[in-house]
Scaffold this motif. Structure first.
Motif, PDB file in Angstrom:
ATOM      1  N   THR A  40      31.961  40.267  37.440  1.00 30.24           N
ATOM      2  CA  THR A  40      33.050  41.214  37.166  1.00 30.24           C
ATOM      3  C   THR A  40      33.853  41.526  38.425  1.00 30.24           C
ATOM      4  OG1 THR A  40      31.554  43.077  37.538  1.00 30.24           O
ATOM      5  CG2 THR A  40      31.794  42.291  35.261  1.00 30.24           C
ATOM      6  N   ARG A  41      33.485  40.882  39.542  1.00 33.11           N
ATOM      7  CA  ARG A  41      34.173  41.171  40.810  1.00 33.11           C
ATOM      8  C   ARG A  41      35.614  40.672  40.806  1.00 33.11           C
ATOM      9  NH1 ARG A  41      30.816  39.786  45.905  1.00 33.11           N
ATOM     10  NH2 ARG A  41      32.413  41.129  46.798  1.00 33.11           N
ATOM     11  N   THR A  42      36.419  41.257  41.663  1.00 34.66           N
ATOM     12  CA  THR A  42      37.829  40.921  41.795  1.00 34.66           C
ATOM     13  C   THR A  42      38.012  39.818  42.824  1.00 34.66           C
ATOM     14  OG1 THR A  42      38.438  43.187  41.235  1.00 34.66           O
ATOM     15  CG2 THR A  42      40.090  41.879  42.403  1.00 34.66           C
ATOM     16  N   CYS A  43      38.888  38.880  42.529  1.00 24.68           N
ATOM     17  CA  CYS A  43      39.197  37.778  43.439  1.00 24.68           C
ATOM     18  C   CYS A  43      39.980  38.302  44.635  1.00 24.68           C
ATOM     19  CB  CYS A  43      40.011  36.714  42.704  1.00 24.68           C
ATOM     20  SG  CYS A  43      40.627  35.373  43.760  1.00 24.68           S
ATOM     21  N   GLU A  47      43.568  39.015  43.308  1.00 21.66           N
ATOM     22  CA  GLU A  47      43.243  40.410  43.066  1.00 21.66           C
ATOM     23  C   GLU A  47      43.054  40.727  41.582  1.00 21.66           C
ATOM     24  OE1 GLU A  47      46.169  42.671  45.204  1.00 21.66           O
ATOM     25  OE2 GLU A  47      45.507  41.857  47.133  1.00 21.66           O
ATOM     26  N   ARG A  48      42.501  39.736  40.862  1.00 20.10           N
ATOM     27  CA  ARG A  48      42.203  39.917  39.445  1.00 20.10           C
ATOM     28  C   ARG A  48      40.714  39.683  39.206  1.00 20.10           C
ATOM     29  NH1 ARG A  48      46.151  35.938  36.416  1.00 20.10           N
ATOM     30  NH2 ARG A  48      45.089  36.798  34.600  1.00 20.10           N
ATOM     31  N   ALA A  49      40.157  40.416  38.270  1.00 23.03           N
ATOM     32  CA  ALA A  49      38.780  40.174  37.829  1.00 23.03           C
ATOM     33  C   ALA A  49      38.877  39.261  36.612  1.00 23.03           C
ATOM     34  CB  ALA A  49      38.086  41.480  37.473  1.00 23.03           C
ATOM     35  N   ARG A  50      38.536  37.984  36.795  1.00 19.56           N
ATOM     36  CA  ARG A  50      38.729  36.996  35.734  1.00 19.56           C
ATOM     37  C   ARG A  50      37.416  36.570  35.084  1.00 19.56           C
ATOM     38  NH1 ARG A  50      43.691  33.258  37.413  1.00 19.56           N
ATOM     39  NH2 ARG A  50      43.637  32.967  35.166  1.00 19.56           N
ATOM     40  N   CYS A  69      38.243  33.294  42.973  1.00 19.21           N
ATOM     41  CA  CYS A  69      38.070  32.858  41.585  1.00 19.21           C
ATOM     42  C   CYS A  69      38.381  31.370  41.464  1.00 19.21           C
ATOM     43  CB  CYS A  69      38.943  33.681  40.635  1.00 19.21           C
ATOM     44  SG  CYS A  69      40.703  33.272  40.674  1.00 19.21           S
TER      45      CYS A  69
END
Length: 194
Positions: A40-43, A47-50, A69
């Protein structure tokens, strides 16, 4: 760098395709190899959680605050933004500049005890399939024969010692890294040891 994860063999892009991840020609199933995992971490790049993050090597002089990501790897934005590479160019002699760029900047790398390197065949980079112990290699006789030949050239002349070493791959401080040629499907491997 630490030891690689448990022995795995990737037969294709099954888990990657099922997860809706980008396809990587030279690393067709980074989920199976452990280079990409659910998170669930953000790239740090987009800057998105993919839902997925990269877990293996990235070489850069910059500080990166968080994981990357798979989409930022696939489109090259992570390598461009952080001026880095996912794998060393060692072993990639004889491939085109475009292939070199694809492998080092747009393909997930993999974890290994030694610096990971990519194998080539038919003037192209091979596809990384994952770690393989002796049992896995026995199902890939072409790769096992090629590995025996390479080890003999590297000085393993005593057949008993060579076979003793090979049969213990994946059981301790040595494993094999398995690849398949993207042109002719020849299977290749090299030994990685702590």
């Amino acid at each position: 760098m630490g030891s690689p994860g448990p022995t795995r063999e990737a037969a294709g892009a099954g888990a990657t395709a099922d997860a809706g991840l980008p396809f990587f020609r030279y690393h067709p199933d980074p989920v199976a190899t452990g280079s990409v995992r659910a998170s669930t971490r953000t790239c740090a790049c987009c800057e998105r959680a993919r839902g997925w993050v990269y877990t293996a090597t990235f070489y850069t002089a910059q500080e990166i605050d968080g994981p990357l990501c798979p989409w930022c790897i696939a489109d090259g934005s992570a390598a461009a933004r952080f001026t880095g590479e996912f794998t060393d160019s060692y072993g990639l002699d004889g491939v085109s500049r475009a292939v070199l760029h694809e492998v080092t900047r747009r393909t997930p790398g993999f974890s290994a005890w030694q610096d990971p390197h990519w194998l080539t065949h038919c003037e192209d980079a091979a596809a990384f399939l994952g770690e393989a112990g002796y049992r896995e290699l026995a199902r890939h006789p072409e790769a096992l024969a090629e590995l025996r030949s390479t080890l003999r050239l590297d000085g393993w002349h005593d057949e008993n010692q060579l076979e003793h070493f090979l049969t213990r791959l994946g059981q301790g401080s040595a494993t094999a890294m398995l690849f398949r040629c993207t042109v002719c499907a020849t299977e290749l491997a090299y030994v990685d040891a702590s």
